[in-house]
Design an enzyme around this catalytic site. Structure first.
Site, PDB file in Angstrom:
ATOM      1  N   ASN A 236       0.802  -1.232   0.000  1.00  0.00           N
ATOM      2  CA  ASN A 236       0.000   0.000   0.000  1.00  0.00           C
ATOM      3  C   ASN A 236       0.833   1.280   0.000  1.00  0.00           C
ATOM      4  OD1 ASN A 236       0.673  -0.711   2.691  1.00  0.00           O
ATOM      5  ND2 ASN A 236      -0.871   0.670   3.451  1.00  0.00           N
ATOM      6  N   GLY A 312       2.057  -6.232   7.098  1.00  0.00           N
ATOM      7  CA  GLY A 312       1.136  -6.824   6.130  1.00  0.00           C
ATOM      8  C   GLY A 312      -0.140  -7.251   6.811  1.00  0.00           C
ATOM      9  N   THR A 314      -3.057  -9.492   8.793  1.00  0.00           N
ATOM     10  CA  THR A 314      -3.056 -10.232  10.063  1.00  0.00           C
ATOM     11  C   THR A 314      -2.884 -11.734   9.828  1.00  0.00           C
ATOM     12  OG1 THR A 314      -4.320  -8.531  11.196  1.00  0.00           O
ATOM     13  CG2 THR A 314      -4.481 -10.756  12.100  1.00  0.00           C
ATOM     14  N   THR A 316      -1.303 -13.258   7.370  1.00  0.00           N
ATOM     15  CA  THR A 316       0.104 -13.510   7.040  1.00  0.00           C
ATOM     16  C   THR A 316       0.958 -13.394   8.303  1.00  0.00           C
ATOM     17  OG1 THR A 316      -0.356 -12.389   4.962  1.00  0.00           O
ATOM     18  CG2 THR A 316       1.928 -12.960   5.373  1.00  0.00           C
ATOM     19  N   GLU A 334       3.495  -5.646  12.154  1.00  0.00           N
ATOM     20  CA  GLU A 334       2.567  -4.515  11.964  1.00  0.00           C
ATOM     21  C   GLU A 334       1.470  -5.014  11.056  1.00  0.00           C
ATOM     22  OE1 GLU A 334       2.795  -1.842  13.619  1.00  0.00           O
ATOM     23  OE2 GLU A 334       4.826  -2.049  14.381  1.00  0.00           O
ATOM     24  N   CYS A 368      -3.231   1.581   6.242  1.00  0.00           N
ATOM     25  CA  CYS A 368      -3.643   0.807   7.421  1.00  0.00           C
ATOM     26  C   CYS A 368      -4.246   1.718   8.478  1.00  0.00           C
ATOM     27  CB  CYS A 368      -2.432   0.072   7.982  1.00  0.00           C
ATOM     28  SG  CYS A 368      -1.050   1.166   8.296  1.00  0.00           S
ATOM     29  N   GLU A 544       7.258   0.197  15.950  1.00  0.00           N
ATOM     30  CA  GLU A 544       8.296   0.770  15.097  1.00  0.00           C
ATOM     31  C   GLU A 544       8.457   2.244  15.476  1.00  0.00           C
ATOM     32  OE1 GLU A 544       6.739  -0.165  11.136  1.00  0.00           O
ATOM     33  OE2 GLU A 544       8.111  -1.861  11.067  1.00  0.00           O
TER      34      GLU A 544
HETATM   35  P1  NAD Z   1       0.169  -9.458   2.862  1.00  0.00           P
HETATM   36  O1  NAD Z   1       0.176  -9.986   4.248  1.00  0.00           O
HETATM   37  O2  NAD Z   1      -0.559 -10.220   1.838  1.00  0.00           O
HETATM   38  O3  NAD Z   1       1.660  -9.312   2.290  1.00  0.00           O
HETATM   39  C1  NAD Z   1       2.632  -8.538   2.953  1.00  0.00           C
HETATM   40  C2  NAD Z   1       4.006  -9.078   2.586  1.00  0.00           C
HETATM   41  O4  NAD Z   1       4.145 -10.381   3.130  1.00  0.00           O
HETATM   42  C3  NAD Z   1       4.237  -9.213   1.090  1.00  0.00           C
HETATM   43  O5  NAD Z   1       5.559  -8.866   0.787  1.00  0.00           O
HETATM   44  C4  NAD Z   1       3.993 -10.685   0.856  1.00  0.00           C
HETATM   45  O6  NAD Z   1       4.647 -11.187  -0.278  1.00  0.00           O
HETATM   46  C5  NAD Z   1       4.564 -11.288   2.123  1.00  0.00           C
HETATM   47  N1  NAD Z   1       4.053 -12.611   2.453  1.00  0.00           N
HETATM   48  C6  NAD Z   1       2.897 -13.188   2.063  1.00  0.00           C
HETATM   49  N2  NAD Z   1       2.821 -14.456   2.559  1.00  0.00           N
HETATM   50  C7  NAD Z   1       3.954 -14.662   3.276  1.00  0.00           C
HETATM   51  C8  NAD Z   1       4.451 -15.766   4.032  1.00  0.00           C
HETATM   52  N3  NAD Z   1       3.793 -16.900   4.140  1.00  0.00           N
HETATM   53  N4  NAD Z   1       5.640 -15.618   4.638  1.00  0.00           N
HETATM   54  C9  NAD Z   1       6.336 -14.460   4.564  1.00  0.00           C
HETATM   55  N5  NAD Z   1       5.914 -13.402   3.850  1.00  0.00           N
HETATM   56  C10 NAD Z   1       4.740 -13.490   3.212  1.00  0.00           C
HETATM   57  O7  NAD Z   1      -0.346  -7.982   2.977  1.00  0.00           O
HETATM   58  P2  NAD Z   1      -0.652  -6.975   1.784  1.00  0.00           P
HETATM   59  O8  NAD Z   1      -1.916  -7.413   1.132  1.00  0.00           O
HETATM   60  O9  NAD Z   1       0.581  -6.796   0.980  1.00  0.00           O
HETATM   61  O10 NAD Z   1      -0.880  -5.615   2.580  1.00  0.00           O
HETATM   62  C11 NAD Z   1      -2.111  -5.212   3.093  1.00  0.00           C
HETATM   63  C12 NAD Z   1      -2.180  -5.471   4.573  1.00  0.00           C
HETATM   64  O11 NAD Z   1      -1.099  -4.831   5.230  1.00  0.00           O
HETATM   65  C13 NAD Z   1      -3.438  -4.912   5.209  1.00  0.00           C
HETATM   66  O12 NAD Z   1      -3.941  -5.848   6.108  1.00  0.00           O
HETATM   67  C14 NAD Z   1      -2.939  -3.691   5.959  1.00  0.00           C
HETATM   68  O13 NAD Z   1      -3.706  -3.309   7.066  1.00  0.00           O
HETATM   69  C15 NAD Z   1      -1.590  -4.137   6.374  1.00  0.00           C
HETATM   70  N6  NAD Z   1      -0.729  -3.002   6.669  1.00  0.00           N
HETATM   71  C16 NAD Z   1      -0.422  -2.774   7.987  1.00  0.00           C
HETATM   72  C17 NAD Z   1       0.374  -1.694   8.330  1.00  0.00           C
HETATM   73  C18 NAD Z   1       0.740  -1.420   9.760  1.00  0.00           C
HETATM   74  O14 NAD Z   1       1.650  -0.632   9.985  1.00  0.00           O
HETATM   75  N7  NAD Z   1       0.083  -2.017  10.732  1.00  0.00           N
HETATM   76  C19 NAD Z   1       0.858  -0.854   7.319  1.00  0.00           C
HETATM   77  C20 NAD Z   1       0.510  -1.119   6.004  1.00  0.00           C
HETATM   78  C21 NAD Z   1      -0.280  -2.203   5.690  1.00  0.00           C
END
Ligand code: NAD
Length: 564
Positions: A236, A312, A314, A316, A334, A368, A544
């Site tokens: 994002n 990423g 929750t 994951t 996060e 997020c 962080e």
């Molecule tokens: P995602 O969990 O699908 O992917 C995030 C990252 O994790 C990607 O690089 C992905 O390739 C990797 N990944 C996927 N499966 C994995 C595994 N099994 N092992 C290790 N890595 C793996 O998330 P997304 O769709 O890319 O992002 C959106 C999500 O991120 C939303 O839920 C959003 O709320 C969250 N987000 C949270 C914050 C925060 O600071 N809390 C900030 C930005 C986004």
């Protein structure tokens, strides 16, 4: 930028007179343009094929024609072409060099505004991660032994170069993610530069604790780098969040193996170019591209990566926690959110309205920290709702390159489908769509959704409980502080919340009772990089930002010494 151009000419029988009266011949050209930063080894895989026709003096021989268009002046021609015509191949960055994936396979990378594939991403696997970890491990001794001043200088060079390439990086981020260029230029890229600058300078002012035992013994705390840090980030805010992890890890003396989201890999690739340009030490930052299930899990499971910083979803996060726990890795997670935006009837309504527009729909609602549940006190509910919906209807959705567009494209087709499926779910759950609720039609061909406001839903329904992460908000009335606190705290998430009131005592009271890691009062998304950043409950583990990040990326060691 072309490094080399090989031209082939194909003579056409078509000969005509030019305007100057000299006979001309139309010649078809075919050129292979080798992009910069591709080694000889990858040259065959990395060329871009260009075709064009040109009129030349008919007296020129075949060889003369060919020489003419191979001349240096003509090398500039491909630069005139729109960037998107070239199918760029992204490469991994391992031990300071650009490398194709060991599998030799690539994944399609889409431009969400057009729905077209515009570049290719390495489909890397555990063998690529192995190389990256090896390089990072080898570089650790020298990088961690540098003085703070030296590490800081290297990082400031990266920060400076990000700023110098602001326009290009912002364009790239917009093409890759679908967000408006103006936003990438104003928010994402400056913040990426700031992340490097902030942590590069923070380490110059770092300190640690000392515990004096009445002059008999002295304890002091050393904070030492841990080794190879794994940094995994989402799509994002691609470069913004990627650097938010990498910078503190590097500043505190660790080396890094990082993985950007496979959905938005381009600016991470450009960052690796920047590292090469500024002579960043080899092996200190390694970037491996590919799928989460392959590359992300290989980083998470690797025995030589003792510390993982992940942002990423929750689900994951749970997978990563499961993988890392038996290896006792240090983890920062996060995760997702379902943030409440609470509007009391004594608030500055104009300010609450205009800021709520941003907090609901900035970055297509894909931050997020966006407030996706709006609670408005009964006294002003109707006025707020009517004015808010009118303002939402005015928001322009469309071409991310256009400066007056408020919402660009949704990042992927899968996410577009997911967001729209939640609108359907909301209707089934009894919600009324006050505006939006469907695809926004453009002539671009990509994935656009109208900003959507939904009313009339129960607190416990899925629409109000699950993270949608798109331009969709719900709005509901409340009467008392206790009632709204129960609503606000009534999900499994706890990332951020926003409160609008002019009653100072109430502001503090409510802030203290909200179960979220961040509370904004009468403002939203004001970020000071020194403050702790993160969520509670299923929005994450750890913090962080500022010293929190530098502490996470170091191991404290107590040293005790007698003084007598
Ligand atoms: P995602 O969990 O699908 O992917 C995030 C990252 O994790 C990607 O690089 C992905 O390739 C990797 N990944 C996927 N499966 C994995 C595994 N099994 N092992 C290790 N890595 C793996 O998330 P997304 O769709 O890319 O992002 C959106 C999500 O991120 C939303 O839920 C959003 O709320 C969250 N987000 C949270 C914050 C925060 O600071 N809390 C900030 C930005 C986004």
């Amino acid at each position: 930028m072309p490094k080399n151009t090989n031209t082939d000419t194909h003579d056409s029988p078509f000969i005509k007179q030019s305007f100057s009266g000299r006979p001309v011949r139309r010649v078809r050209f075919c050129a292979r343009v080798i992009l910069r930063n591709f080694s000889d080894k990858e040259r065959d895989a990395s060329y871009v094929r260009l075709r064009w026709t040109h009129e030349v003096d008919s007296s020129l021989s075949f060889r003369g024609t060919r020489n003419l268009f191979s001349s240096k002046s003509y090398l500039r021609l491909p630069l005139l072409l729109p960037q998107t015509t070239a199918m760029q191949q992204i490469l991994n960055y391992i031990n300071g060099s650009f490398q194709p994936p060991n599998s030799g396979k690539y994944l399609d990378n889409y431009n969400p505004a057009t729905g077209e594939v515009y570049s290719l991403i390495p489909d890397s696997d555990a063998t690529d991660v192995e190389l990256a970890v090896k390089a990072a491990k080898a570089a650790f001794a020298s990088w961690s032994a540098l003085s703070r001043e030296e590490r800081s200088q290297h990082m400031l060079n990266v920060s400076r170069r990000i700023t110098e390439r602001l326009d290009e990086l912002a364009e790239a981020e917009s093409t890759d993610n679908g967000k408006p260029v103006w936003m990438a230029k104003r928010v994402d890229i400056p913040r990426a530069s700031d992340n490097f600058k902030f942590f590069a300078t923070a380490i110059l002012h770092d300190s640690s604790e000392l515990h004096d035992m009445d002059g008999k013994f002295l304890n002091y705390t050393l904070r030492q780098p841990i080794g190879v840090a794994g940094c995994i980030s989402p799509w994002n805010l691609p470069l913004y969040l990627f650097t938010w992890k990498i910078a503190p890890a590097l500043a505190s003396g660790n080396t890094v193996v990082a993985k950007p989201s496979e959905i938005t890999p381009m600016t991470a690739f450009l960052l690796s170019q920047i590292c090469e340009e500024v002579g960043f030490p080899k092996g200190v930052l390694n970037i491996v591209h590919g799928l989460g299930g392959k590359v992300g899990s290989a980083i998470t499971e690797h025995p030589d990566v003792p510390i993982i910083s992940f942002t990423g979803g929750t689900e994951t996060g749970k997978t990563i926690a499961r993988m890392a726990a038996p290896m006792f890795k240090k983890l920062s997670l996060e995760l997702g959110g379902k943030n409440p935006n609470i509007i009391f009837d004594d608030c500055d309504l104009d300010n609450a309205l205009s800021t709520s527009l941003n907090s609901s729909f900035a970055n297509q609602g894909q931050i997020c920290l966006c407030g996706s549940r709006i609670y408005v006190q009964k006294g002003i509910y109707n006025e707020f709702k009517t004015r808010f919906v009118e303002m939402v209807k005015q928001m322009k959705v469309g071409n991310p390159k256009s400066p007056d567009v408020k919402l660009g494209a949704i990042v992927s087709k899968a996410h577009f489908d997911k967001v729209l499926s939640y609108v359907e779910l909301a209707k089934q759950e009894g919600g009324t769509v006050l505006c939006g609720g469907k695809e926004a039609k453009t002539d671009l061909g990509g994935w656009f959704i109208e900003p959507t406001v939904i009313e009339g839903l129960d607190e416990q329904c899925r629409t109000n409980q699950e993270e949608i992460f798109g331009p969709v908000v719900t709005i509901q009335p409340f009467e008392t502080e206790e009632e709204v606190l129960a609503y606000a705290n009534g999900t499994k998430y706890g990332l951020a919340s926003t409160v609008w009131t002019s009653d100072l005592a109430r502001a503090h009271r409510v802030a203290a009772q909200l179960h979220t890691g961040i509370v904004w009062i009468n403002c939203w998304l004001i970020r000071d990089l020194r403050t702790p950043f993160g969520g509670v409950k299923q929005s994450g583990v750890g913090r962080e930002g500022g010293w929190e990040a530098l502490r996470f990326f170091t191991e404290p060691k107590n040293v005790c010494i007698p003084l007598q």
